[in-house]
Design a protein around this motif. Sequence first.
Motif, mmCIF file in Angstrom:
data_model
loop_
_atom_site.group_PDB
_atom_site.id
_atom_site.type_symbol
_atom_site.label_atom_id
_atom_site.label_comp_id
_atom_site.label_asym_id
_atom_site.label_seq_id
_atom_site.Cartn_x
_atom_site.Cartn_y
_atom_site.Cartn_z
ATOM 1 N N ALA A 200 -16.755 22.929 -1.635
ATOM 2 C CA ALA A 200 -17.451 21.671 -1.346
ATOM 3 C C ALA A 200 -18.602 21.912 -0.373
ATOM 4 C CB ALA A 200 -16.468 20.645 -0.785
ATOM 5 N N ALA A 201 -18.332 22.575 0.722
ATOM 6 C CA ALA A 201 -19.378 22.812 1.720
ATOM 7 C C ALA A 201 -20.474 23.718 1.167
ATOM 8 C CB ALA A 201 -18.771 23.417 2.980
ATOM 9 N N GLY A 202 -20.105 24.736 0.408
ATOM 10 C CA GLY A 202 -21.097 25.643 -0.167
ATOM 11 C C GLY A 202 -22.004 24.949 -1.159
ATOM 12 N N ASP A 203 -21.419 24.133 -2.023
ATOM 13 C CA ASP A 203 -22.236 23.418 -3.006
ATOM 14 C C ASP A 203 -23.151 22.395 -2.347
ATOM 15 O OD1 ASP A 203 -21.107 24.943 -4.972
ATOM 16 O OD2 ASP A 203 -19.944 23.319 -5.886
ATOM 17 N N VAL A 204 -22.665 21.739 -1.300
ATOM 18 C CA VAL A 204 -23.515 20.799 -0.565
ATOM 19 C C VAL A 204 -24.693 21.536 0.052
ATOM 20 C CG1 VAL A 204 -23.615 19.326 1.496
ATOM 21 C CG2 VAL A 204 -21.752 19.063 -0.149
ATOM 22 N N GLU A 205 -24.415 22.660 0.692
ATOM 23 C CA GLU A 205 -25.490 23.432 1.322
ATOM 24 C C GLU A 205 -26.489 23.942 0.287
ATOM 25 O OE1 GLU A 205 -27.991 25.129 3.990
ATOM 26 O OE2 GLU A 205 -26.381 23.711 4.382
ATOM 27 N N LEU A 206 -25.995 24.394 -0.857
ATOM 28 C CA LEU A 206 -26.875 24.906 -1.899
ATOM 29 C C LEU A 206 -27.733 23.781 -2.492
ATOM 30 C CD1 LEU A 206 -27.492 27.650 -3.093
ATOM 31 C CD2 LEU A 206 -25.829 27.168 -4.895
ATOM 32 N N ALA A 207 -27.135 22.633 -2.743
ATOM 33 C CA ALA A 207 -27.903 21.488 -3.262
ATOM 34 C C ALA A 207 -28.971 21.074 -2.259
ATOM 35 C CB ALA A 207 -26.980 20.321 -3.578
ATOM 36 N N ARG A 208 -28.615 21.043 -0.988
ATOM 37 C CA ARG A 208 -29.581 20.698 0.064
ATOM 38 C C ARG A 208 -30.725 21.705 0.092
ATOM 39 N NH1 ARG A 208 -30.463 22.137 5.302
ATOM 40 N NH2 ARG A 208 -31.158 20.506 6.722
ATOM 41 N N TRP A 209 -30.389 22.980 -0.005
ATOM 42 C CA TRP A 209 -31.406 24.027 0.029
ATOM 43 C C TRP A 209 -32.363 23.891 -1.155
ATOM 44 C CZ3 TRP A 209 -32.668 27.954 -3.362
ATOM 45 C CH2 TRP A 209 -33.620 28.870 -2.887
ATOM 46 N N VAL A 210 -31.833 23.687 -2.356
ATOM 47 C CA VAL A 210 -32.689 23.535 -3.536
ATOM 48 C C VAL A 210 -33.617 22.342 -3.350
ATOM 49 C CG1 VAL A 210 -32.736 22.967 -6.007
ATOM 50 C CG2 VAL A 210 -31.121 24.668 -5.151
ATOM 51 N N TYR A 211 -33.058 21.215 -2.920
ATOM 52 C CA TYR A 211 -33.874 20.013 -2.718
ATOM 53 C C TYR A 211 -34.988 20.274 -1.708
ATOM 54 C CZ TYR A 211 -35.503 15.650 -0.844
ATOM 55 O OH TYR A 211 -36.325 14.656 -0.391
ATOM 56 N N LEU A 212 -34.643 20.777 -0.528
ATOM 57 C CA LEU A 212 -35.648 20.989 0.513
ATOM 58 C C LEU A 212 -36.688 22.027 0.102
ATOM 59 C CD1 LEU A 212 -33.388 20.911 3.705
ATOM 60 C CD2 LEU A 212 -34.941 19.116 2.868
ATOM 61 N N THR A 213 -36.256 23.083 -0.566
ATOM 62 C CA THR A 213 -37.192 24.122 -1.004
ATOM 63 C C THR A 213 -38.182 23.563 -2.016
ATOM 64 O OG1 THR A 213 -35.526 25.822 -0.594
ATOM 65 C CG2 THR A 213 -37.352 26.418 -2.052
ATOM 66 N N CYS A 214 -37.694 22.793 -2.977
ATOM 67 C CA CYS A 214 -38.582 22.198 -3.984
ATOM 68 C C CYS A 214 -39.471 21.122 -3.374
ATOM 69 C CB CYS A 214 -37.766 21.638 -5.144
ATOM 70 S SG CYS A 214 -36.974 22.922 -6.129
ATOM 71 N N ARG A 215 -38.915 20.353 -2.448
ATOM 72 C CA ARG A 215 -39.716 19.326 -1.763
ATOM 73 C C ARG A 215 -40.879 19.967 -1.003
ATOM 74 N NH1 ARG A 215 -37.543 16.980 3.632
ATOM 75 N NH2 ARG A 215 -38.293 19.048 4.146
ATOM 76 N N ASP A 216 -40.596 21.036 -0.274
ATOM 77 C CA ASP A 216 -41.634 21.716 0.492
ATOM 78 C C ASP A 216 -42.657 22.367 -0.425
ATOM 79 O OD1 ASP A 216 -40.197 20.867 2.675
ATOM 80 O OD2 ASP A 216 -39.394 22.854 3.168
ATOM 81 N N TRP A 217 -42.212 22.928 -1.542
ATOM 82 C CA TRP A 217 -43.113 23.521 -2.533
ATOM 83 C C TRP A 217 -44.065 22.467 -3.079
ATOM 84 C CZ3 TRP A 217 -42.830 22.253 -7.840
ATOM 85 C CH2 TRP A 217 -43.676 22.995 -8.675
ATOM 86 N N ALA A 218 -43.541 21.299 -3.423
ATOM 87 C CA ALA A 218 -44.371 20.214 -3.958
ATOM 88 C C ALA A 218 -45.372 19.722 -2.912
ATOM 89 C CB ALA A 218 -43.491 19.064 -4.441
ATOM 90 N N ALA A 219 -44.958 19.655 -1.649
ATOM 91 C CA ALA A 219 -45.868 19.227 -0.584
ATOM 92 C C ALA A 219 -47.027 20.208 -0.439
ATOM 93 C CB ALA A 219 -45.109 19.099 0.733
ATOM 94 N N LYS A 220 -46.755 21.501 -0.543
ATOM 95 C CA LYS A 220 -47.820 22.503 -0.464
ATOM 96 C C LYS A 220 -48.795 22.375 -1.633
ATOM 97 C CE LYS A 220 -45.163 25.851 2.152
ATOM 98 N NZ LYS A 220 -44.410 27.090 2.129
ATOM 99 N N LEU A 221 -48.266 22.079 -2.817
ATOM 100 C CA LEU A 221 -49.134 21.864 -3.979
ATOM 101 C C LEU A 221 -50.046 20.660 -3.760
ATOM 102 C CD1 LEU A 221 -46.833 22.456 -7.089
ATOM 103 C CD2 LEU A 221 -48.611 23.958 -6.172
ATOM 104 N N ARG A 222 -49.501 19.580 -3.215
ATOM 105 C CA ARG A 222 -50.307 18.390 -2.951
ATOM 106 C C ARG A 222 -51.374 18.679 -1.920
ATOM 107 N NH1 ARG A 222 -45.240 16.115 -3.366
ATOM 108 N NH2 ARG A 222 -45.029 15.921 -1.106
ATOM 109 N N GLU A 223 -51.041 19.435 -0.887
ATOM 110 C CA GLU A 223 -52.005 19.790 0.158
ATOM 111 C C GLU A 223 -53.151 20.627 -0.405
ATOM 112 O OE1 GLU A 223 -49.950 21.768 3.303
ATOM 113 O OE2 GLU A 223 -48.812 19.973 3.857
ATOM 114 N N ALA A 224 -52.845 21.464 -1.384
ATOM 115 C CA ALA A 224 -53.852 22.365 -1.955
ATOM 116 C C ALA A 224 -54.826 21.630 -2.879
ATOM 117 C CB ALA A 224 -53.161 23.485 -2.724
ATOM 118 N N GLU A 225 -54.476 20.439 -3.307
ATOM 119 C CA GLU A 225 -55.341 19.695 -4.230
ATOM 120 C C GLU A 225 -56.588 19.195 -3.567
ATOM 121 O OE1 GLU A 225 -52.850 16.631 -5.862
ATOM 122 O OE2 GLU A 225 -52.010 17.987 -7.334
#
Length: 122
Positions: free
Chosen positions: A97-122
């Motif tokens: 349970a704790a591992g899957d929560v941490e992994l889901a959080r990591w995927v979300y935050l990593t993709c969120r930050d990636w998308a923010a960088k793409l928006r900044e580059a536009e």
Amino acid sequence: YHERGLGERSTWTPYRAAGPIIESVLRNAVLAGSNVAFDKGFLSRAVSETWSHRVLEVPSYALPAIGHEFPLGLHATAERVGEVLQVEPPAIVAHSAAGDVELARWVYLTCRDWAAKLREAE
């Protein structure tokens, strides 16, 4: 609550008593996870019918970053996000349970930050 695989009992709150606690923490929150239909169904038994929430399914959220048409499972999504974005996923206890929560959080935050960088580059 007993964390699978660790062999230790944690402090816990009886299920019915946990509902108001869970509801207060999650009120107007975004429920993010790998199988949110399961999570929502499980949580709905503990919280009131008026629980206000939004749902974000992390493997679907990651699709633009990983270049797939259809979602993968959480662990495959995390591996692919790591490969494509050249970042290392966290070390977790897999399928706990704790591992899957941490992994889901990591995927979300990593993709969120990636998308923010793409928006900044536009």
